[in-house]
Design a protein around this motif. Structure first.
Motif, PDB file in Angstrom:
ATOM      1  N   PHE A 244       0.831  -1.204   0.000  1.00 30.43           N
ATOM      2  CA  PHE A 244       0.000   0.000   0.000  1.00 30.43           C
ATOM      3  C   PHE A 244       0.864   1.252   0.000  1.00 30.43           C
ATOM      4  CE2 PHE A 244      -3.417  -2.815   1.733  1.00 30.43           C
ATOM      5  CZ  PHE A 244      -4.372  -2.528   0.763  1.00 30.43           C
ATOM      6  N   GLU A 245       0.288   2.335  -0.497  1.00 26.20           N
ATOM      7  CA  GLU A 245       1.025   3.599  -0.578  1.00 26.20           C
ATOM      8  C   GLU A 245       1.312   4.203   0.792  1.00 26.20           C
ATOM      9  OE1 GLU A 245      -1.324   5.997  -3.157  1.00 26.20           O
ATOM     10  OE2 GLU A 245      -0.757   4.909  -4.987  1.00 26.20           O
ATOM     11  N   ASP A 246       0.599   3.769   1.850  1.00 22.67           N
ATOM     12  CA  ASP A 246       0.885   4.270   3.193  1.00 22.67           C
ATOM     13  C   ASP A 246       2.096   3.584   3.819  1.00 22.67           C
ATOM     14  OD1 ASP A 246      -0.027   1.747   3.852  1.00 22.67           O
ATOM     15  OD2 ASP A 246      -1.600   2.418   5.212  1.00 22.67           O
ATOM     16  N   GLY A 247       2.766   2.693   3.045  1.00 19.85           N
ATOM     17  CA  GLY A 247       3.957   2.005   3.534  1.00 19.85           C
ATOM     18  C   GLY A 247       3.696   0.649   4.146  1.00 19.85           C
ATOM     19  N   SER A 248       2.436   0.257   4.295  1.00 25.68           N
ATOM     20  CA  SER A 248       2.117  -1.047   4.880  1.00 25.68           C
ATOM     21  C   SER A 248       2.153  -2.134   3.811  1.00 25.68           C
ATOM     22  CB  SER A 248       0.739  -1.020   5.548  1.00 25.68           C
ATOM     23  OG  SER A 248      -0.281  -0.781   4.602  1.00 25.68           O
ATOM     24  N   ASP A 249       2.548  -3.327   4.235  1.00 22.23           N
ATOM     25  CA  ASP A 249       2.613  -4.489   3.355  1.00 22.23           C
ATOM     26  C   ASP A 249       1.718  -5.582   3.935  1.00 22.23           C
ATOM     27  OD1 ASP A 249       4.664  -3.212   1.813  1.00 22.23           O
ATOM     28  OD2 ASP A 249       6.100  -3.810   3.369  1.00 22.23           O
ATOM     29  N   TRP A 250       0.937  -6.219   3.090  1.00 19.25           N
ATOM     30  CA  TRP A 250      -0.006  -7.240   3.527  1.00 19.25           C
ATOM     31  C   TRP A 250       0.285  -8.550   2.797  1.00 19.25           C
ATOM     32  CZ3 TRP A 250      -5.086  -6.177   6.053  1.00 19.25           C
ATOM     33  CH2 TRP A 250      -5.186  -4.862   6.537  1.00 19.25           C
ATOM     34  N   LYS A 259     -11.050 -29.923  -3.589  1.00 17.60           N
ATOM     35  CA  LYS A 259     -12.085 -30.896  -3.936  1.00 17.60           C
ATOM     36  C   LYS A 259     -13.451 -30.453  -3.448  1.00 17.60           C
ATOM     37  CE  LYS A 259     -12.895 -35.890  -3.939  1.00 17.60           C
ATOM     38  NZ  LYS A 259     -12.340 -37.200  -3.503  1.00 17.60           N
ATOM     39  N   LYS A 260     -13.492 -29.909  -2.241  1.00 15.12           N
ATOM     40  CA  LYS A 260     -14.762 -29.445  -1.682  1.00 15.12           C
ATOM     41  C   LYS A 260     -14.983 -27.956  -1.887  1.00 15.12           C
ATOM     42  CE  LYS A 260     -15.025 -32.944   1.972  1.00 15.12           C
ATOM     43  NZ  LYS A 260     -15.164 -33.183   3.429  1.00 15.12           N
ATOM     44  N   ASP A 261     -13.957 -27.271  -2.398  1.00 14.52           N
ATOM     45  CA  ASP A 261     -14.009 -25.820  -2.577  1.00 14.52           C
ATOM     46  C   ASP A 261     -14.352 -25.126  -1.263  1.00 14.52           C
ATOM     47  OD1 ASP A 261     -13.804 -23.400  -3.893  1.00 14.52           O
ATOM     48  OD2 ASP A 261     -15.882 -23.427  -4.599  1.00 14.52           O
ATOM     49  N   GLU A 262     -13.593 -25.487  -0.214  1.00 13.58           N
ATOM     50  CA  GLU A 262     -13.798 -24.912   1.113  1.00 13.58           C
ATOM     51  C   GLU A 262     -12.466 -24.406   1.658  1.00 13.58           C
ATOM     52  OE1 GLU A 262     -15.322 -28.061   3.478  1.00 13.58           O
ATOM     53  OE2 GLU A 262     -17.346 -27.993   2.621  1.00 13.58           O
ATOM     54  N   VAL A 263     -12.489 -23.241   2.289  1.00 16.12           N
ATOM     55  CA  VAL A 263     -11.293 -22.715   2.952  1.00 16.12           C
ATOM     56  C   VAL A 263     -11.063 -23.510   4.227  1.00 16.12           C
ATOM     57  CG1 VAL A 263     -10.249 -20.712   4.080  1.00 16.12           C
ATOM     58  CG2 VAL A 263     -11.588 -20.411   1.985  1.00 16.12           C
ATOM     59  N   VAL A 264      -9.860 -24.101   4.374  1.00 18.91           N
ATOM     60  CA  VAL A 264      -9.556 -24.907   5.550  1.00 18.91           C
ATOM     61  C   VAL A 264      -8.799 -24.109   6.603  1.00 18.91           C
ATOM     62  CG1 VAL A 264      -9.644 -27.095   4.332  1.00 18.91           C
ATOM     63  CG2 VAL A 264      -7.493 -25.836   4.408  1.00 18.91           C
ATOM     64  N   ASP A 265      -8.060 -23.101   6.195  1.00 19.48           N
ATOM     65  CA  ASP A 265      -7.450 -22.167   7.141  1.00 19.48           C
ATOM     66  C   ASP A 265      -6.989 -20.943   6.364  1.00 19.48           C
ATOM     67  OD1 ASP A 265      -4.626 -22.618   6.228  1.00 19.48           O
ATOM     68  OD2 ASP A 265      -4.938 -24.587   7.125  1.00 19.48           O
ATOM     69  N   SER A 266      -6.806 -19.854   7.080  1.00 19.20           N
ATOM     70  CA  SER A 266      -6.400 -18.606   6.431  1.00 19.20           C
ATOM     71  C   SER A 266      -5.689 -17.728   7.434  1.00 19.20           C
ATOM     72  CB  SER A 266      -7.621 -17.873   5.858  1.00 19.20           C
ATOM     73  OG  SER A 266      -8.552 -17.571   6.883  1.00 19.20           O
ATOM     74  N   TYR A 267      -4.901 -16.827   6.906  1.00 16.66           N
ATOM     75  CA  TYR A 267      -4.241 -15.850   7.766  1.00 16.66           C
ATOM     76  C   TYR A 267      -3.827 -14.649   6.935  1.00 16.66           C
ATOM     77  CZ  TYR A 267       0.290 -17.558   5.969  1.00 16.66           C
ATOM     78  OH  TYR A 267       1.351 -17.897   5.180  1.00 16.66           O
ATOM     79  N   ALA A 268      -3.625 -13.566   7.634  1.00 21.46           N
ATOM     80  CA  ALA A 268      -3.071 -12.359   7.022  1.00 21.46           C
ATOM     81  C   ALA A 268      -2.014 -11.808   7.956  1.00 21.46           C
ATOM     82  CB  ALA A 268      -4.160 -11.324   6.781  1.00 21.46           C
ATOM     83  N   ILE A 269      -0.968 -11.249   7.373  1.00 18.13           N
ATOM     84  CA  ILE A 269       0.063 -10.581   8.159  1.00 18.13           C
ATOM     85  C   ILE A 269       0.164  -9.144   7.666  1.00 18.13           C
ATOM     86  CG2 ILE A 269       2.505 -10.520   8.771  1.00 18.13           C
ATOM     87  CD1 ILE A 269       2.572 -13.544   8.420  1.00 18.13           C
ATOM     88  N   VAL A 270       0.049  -8.216   8.592  1.00 20.78           N
ATOM     89  CA  VAL A 270       0.114  -6.792   8.265  1.00 20.78           C
ATOM     90  C   VAL A 270       1.422  -6.237   8.811  1.00 20.78           C
ATOM     91  CG1 VAL A 270      -1.020  -4.566   8.444  1.00 20.78           C
ATOM     92  CG2 VAL A 270      -2.394  -6.655   8.423  1.00 20.78           C
ATOM     93  N   CYS A 271       2.218  -5.654   7.931  1.00 23.72           N
ATOM     94  CA  CYS A 271       3.475  -5.028   8.333  1.00 23.72           C
ATOM     95  C   CYS A 271       3.341  -3.521   8.122  1.00 23.72           C
ATOM     96  CB  CYS A 271       4.639  -5.567   7.511  1.00 23.72           C
ATOM     97  SG  CYS A 271       4.841  -7.360   7.584  1.00 23.72           S
ATOM     98  N   SER A 272       3.217  -2.791   9.202  1.00 22.83           N
ATOM     99  CA  SER A 272       3.116  -1.331   9.119  1.00 22.83           C
ATOM    100  C   SER A 272       4.441  -0.713   9.515  1.00 22.83           C
ATOM    101  CB  SER A 272       2.012  -0.817  10.041  1.00 22.83           C
ATOM    102  OG  SER A 272       0.757  -1.360   9.668  1.00 22.83           O
ATOM    103  N   PRO A 273       4.820   0.419   8.912  1.00 29.57           N
ATOM    104  CA  PRO A 273       6.120   1.050   9.216  1.00 29.57           C
ATOM    105  C   PRO A 273       6.281   1.326  10.706  1.00 29.57           C
ATOM    106  CG  PRO A 273       5.107   2.079   7.304  1.00 29.57           C
ATOM    107  CD  PRO A 273       4.087   1.170   7.887  1.00 29.57           C
ATOM    108  N   GLY A 274       7.410   0.871  11.259  1.00 30.01           N
ATOM    109  CA  GLY A 274       7.730   1.137  12.657  1.00 30.01           C
ATOM    110  C   GLY A 274       6.992   0.269  13.646  1.00 30.01           C
ATOM    111  N   LYS A 275       6.220  -0.725  13.189  1.00 29.40           N
ATOM    112  CA  LYS A 275       5.456  -1.580  14.095  1.00 29.40           C
ATOM    113  C   LYS A 275       5.787  -3.041  13.832  1.00 29.40           C
ATOM    114  CE  LYS A 275       1.480   1.563  14.446  1.00 29.40           C
ATOM    115  NZ  LYS A 275       0.007   1.684  14.268  1.00 29.40           N
ATOM    116  N   ARG A 276       5.568  -3.849  14.866  1.00 26.62           N
ATOM    117  CA  ARG A 276       5.775  -5.288  14.721  1.00 26.62           C
ATOM    118  C   ARG A 276       4.709  -5.866  13.792  1.00 26.62           C
ATOM    119  NH1 ARG A 276       8.741  -8.247  18.127  1.00 26.62           N
ATOM    120  NH2 ARG A 276       7.243  -9.976  18.015  1.00 26.62           N
ATOM    121  N   PRO A 277       5.058  -6.832  12.969  1.00 27.57           N
ATOM    122  CA  PRO A 277       4.055  -7.470  12.113  1.00 27.57           C
ATOM    123  C   PRO A 277       2.940  -8.084  12.958  1.00 27.57           C
ATOM    124  CG  PRO A 277       6.266  -8.107  11.438  1.00 27.57           C
ATOM    125  CD  PRO A 277       6.411  -7.391  12.745  1.00 27.57           C
TER     126      PRO A 277
END
Length: 729
Positions: A244-250, A259-277
């Motif tokens: 993103f243009e605000d410096g954050s990375d996702w 086979k079943k077209d089902e989400v079995v697990d998911s996650y997101a990691i947000v890295c913002s400037p100057g902060k821990r992921p």
């Protein structure tokens, strides 16, 4: 040359019974002096063989999206060891299904091992790879050198053929998802460099840009669910990398049971400037737009909207263009690697940036019929565009021209379109148009401009034949409901069925971009297969009508079974032969190719009819036809005739008596006795062998003219499945 210098890699490589996959992935962009940006993706794979320590297979692809382009340019390279692995699987009869459709898996393995890869795959000698403190990959004109904070990459761009020499410099800390508790990484090492500056040259010109770089080393069993013959499926994913243009990375990953077209697990990691992921687990992802590949017919969800309640954020991904597919080797078939723009909000503030989406696993086929669904839906739409469910003034004029006095759309609807759609809506499988589409694509011609022609000429002719055949045979049930002549009247059914034969000619008036010579050839093909089909049907009717012990004995003395096969080549195979010839005419192929394709179409049609004869005696609940229906009707099919030719004299005479006595064969005792005599004769097993051997032999000749391709592989899957004695088609 492959040199492995990382001790942990050696440990993985030699783990008993397990393979290992390593890959390095880079997606980036660079700006042009003339304006616009070039987006690129490169990925290099190493696959360690589980049963052969020290054997490593390699695969590299590079794709490029020039400014304002509607599709990616793609280059794919593999080493010879990858091909040898498929040949080894086939020679040792150890094709790994992993829950995938066996017809697809066998078709892929056999096509690669017997005929090689499509032309768009370059086959090379193995690369030089050195791992350790620093990474070095050198594969002809492709290079990666990774030293601490800096990554150097080289490759040849696809638009102008210029050499690209880029340095990627890290501008943010590396990201290790496993250390944050991301799921499904227990047996993996995974490092992301989400924001890098790019500088270097394209040819002699200096360029600037940015990039995202990934490296993962993993055990592929992490992507399986209950692996084995009863596997619930394999894991695929939607993988988003966003700057993103605000410096954050996702980084957003959704692992999906494909086979079943089902989400079995998911996650997101947000890295913002100057902060821990920060790891996020509460994700809602909704596809907004789908795209069907014109090459693989895979349906990809290419536009998305995602919500992240934990950080009060939501954003949408929109691809720069839909056609960003990359071909892959094996049952994976292809993936979608797409660059796009991302817009949304976080805590009420607007977000915008660039993103990348990887869709892996959408090309897997777990069931043969799953592959046909996209075709069936599309073919139904094409038929409805041509022949509406109900007529109006405009649709009648399209067929018959402006009225001299006045049309009656309602009456025409009730006597033509309604009966047709009654039958079509009962679940036609549409494999015949599918055959035509794949045959055309196997000749290197995009099928989309000709889909309506193939769909309507082939399927409407077939539908008309079903309606008329049911009248001639005195049938009661068609596709689980009463026949059209019983529901709407014989007069309506005859008129409707024959009208469908003639409607196909109107498709040849469409603006197809074909020459007059091609159009004339297509007319001839349609007329020829209709004439042949009617002559074949005439034989079938006469044989059934003239059935008597004396008549049958005389026929059996003169090789009756070969006459039946000839009848099949006219009644059943005329359409499949004509379809193959039409594909060659559209592709503007010469007589030699046309003859080879015609022979394949004819052989497949005859083989399909033999299989249908065998299935007529099946007791499986999966078949919709009455067991022994051909015997009950007194039809001398190839199976019945071969049973008579093979049986001992006493059993042969008894079967002739049952076949020629309507009252006897109509009784449950007589029918069951006749079925038992046919089963004991061995004709059913002979039919199974003959159908398979005929097609296999003809496939070898066909392959002299049909180059390796996705379409040819899927054509092999389609025809093999249809002759499998397991598909009720």
């Amino acid at each position: 040359m492959v040199e492995i210098a990382n001790k942990s890699e050696e440990k993985h490589e030699n783990s008993p019974g397990k393979g290992r996959i390593s890959w390095w992935f880079c997606q980036g962009y660079y700006s042009l002096a003339t304006g616009g940006q070039v987006h690129f993706v490169l990925c290099f794979f190493q696959v360690y063989e589980p049963d052969s320590p020290g054997t490593v297979r390699h695969h590299y692809f590079y794709s490029q999206l020039p400014p304002n382009s509607t599709e990616r340019l793609v280059r794919c390279c593999v080493d010879q060891q990858l091909l040898e692995a498929f040949q080894d699987q086939l020679s040792q009869d150890r094709i790994d299904l992993g829950g995938l459709d066996r017809y697809m898996t066998e078709a892929v393995t056999k096509e690669i091992s017997e005929y090689g890869l499509p032309d768009h795959f370059e086959i090379r000698e193995p690369p030089y790879v050195k791992k350790g403190k620093h990474l070095q990959i050198d594969w002809d004109d492709f290079k990666i050198i990774w030293k601490e904070e800096k990554i150097d990459i080289e490759f040849v761009e696809l638009h102008q053929g210029d050499r690209c020499r880029f340095t990627l410099q890290r501008t943010s800390p590396p990201l290790k998802p496993a250390e944050l508790g991301a799921p499904r990484l227990e047996n993996s090492t995974y490092t992301c460099l989400p924001r890098l500056s790019l500088s270097g040259t394209v040819g002699e010109k200096e360029v600037q840009g940015g990039a995202w770089f990934d490296h993962q080393d993993t055990d592929p069993s992490d992507w399986e669910l209950n692996a084995g013959e009863n596997s619930e499926g394999v894991i695929g994913w939607e993988w988003f990398a966003v700057n993103f243009e605000d410096g954050s990375d996702w980084l957003v990953v959704l692992h999906r049971n494909m086979k079943k077209d089902e989400v079995v697990d998911s996650y997101a990691i947000v890295c913002s400037p100057g902060k821990r992921p920060r790891l996020l687990r509460d994700i809602t992802a909704t596809p907004l737009e789908h795209w069907i590949s014109p090459v693989t017919h895979i349906r990809y969800p290419v536009g998305w909207h995602l919500k992240f309640p934990e950080v009060d954020a939501e954003w949408s991904f929109q691809p720069l263009c839909n056609n960003q597919e990359v071909p892959m080797v094996g049952p994976l078939r292809a993936i979608w690697e797409g660059t796009g723009m991302v817009k949304g909000t976080r805590s009420g503030r607007s977000l915008s940036g660039r993103g990348h989406l990887e869709l892996k696993g959408y090309g897997y086929i777990f069931n043969f019929k799953q592959y046909t669904e996209v075709f069936v839906e599309r073919i139904d739409d094409l038929i409805e565009d041509f022949l509406p469910r109900r007529f109006d003034e405009a649709s009648i004029e399209r067929f018959a021209g402006p009225p001299v006095w006045e049309y009656d759309p309602e009456i025409l609807s009730e006597t033509v379109s309604v009966p047709v759609w009654d039958l079509l809506d009962r679940g036609g499988k549409h494999w015949r148009p599918m055959l035509g589409i794949l045959l055309l694509e196997s000749l290197g011609v995009a099928s989309k401009p000709y889909e309506s022609l193939l769909a309507n000429v082939i399927e409407l002719n077939h539908t008309g034949a079903l309606i008329v055949d049911d009248i001639e045979d005195g049938s009661l049930i068609r596709r689980g409901k009463e026949c059209i002549h019983l529901r709407y009247g014989t007069d309506v059914a005859i008129n409707t069925g024959t009208a469908l034969y003639f409607l196909s000619y109107l498709q040849l008036e469409s603006e197809l971009g074909l020459t007059d010579r091609q159009l004339v050839d297509l007319y001839r093909i349609v007329v020829n297969f209709q004439v042949k089909a009617h002559l074949g049907q005439g034989k079938d009717i006469a044989w059934t009508r003239n059935m008597s012990p004396q008549w049958l004995e005389e026929r059996l003395k003169r090789g009756f079974s070969d006459k039946v096969l000839q009848m099949y080549s006219m009644k059943t195979a005329a359409a499949t032969q004509g379809t193959a010839e039409a594909a060659c005419v559209i592709a503007n192929e010469g007589s030699e190719v046309r003859q080879a394709y015609a022979a394949f179409g004819r052989t497949f049609g005859v083989s399909f009819q033999i299989v249908d004869d065998v299935l007529n005696f099946s007791s499986s609940p999966d078949w919709t036809k009455t067991r022994g229906e051909d015997l009950l009707s007194g039809k001398p099919t190839w199976i019945i005739v071969r049973a008579l030719e093979r049986a001992r004299p006493r059993e042969r005479n008894r079967l002739i008596r049952i076949l020629c006595a309507p009252d006897l064969r109509a009784s449950s005792e007589g029918l069951e006795e006749g079925i038992e005599l046919i089963e004991r004769s061995g004709a059913l097993d002979e039919g199974r062998r003959l159908a398979g051997n005929m097609l296999e032999s003809q496939w070898r000749n066909f392959s002299l003219y049909a180059k390796p391709s996705e379409a040819k592989t899927m054509l092999r899957m389609l025809t093999t499945a249809l002759l499998s004695f397991e598909q009720d088609y």
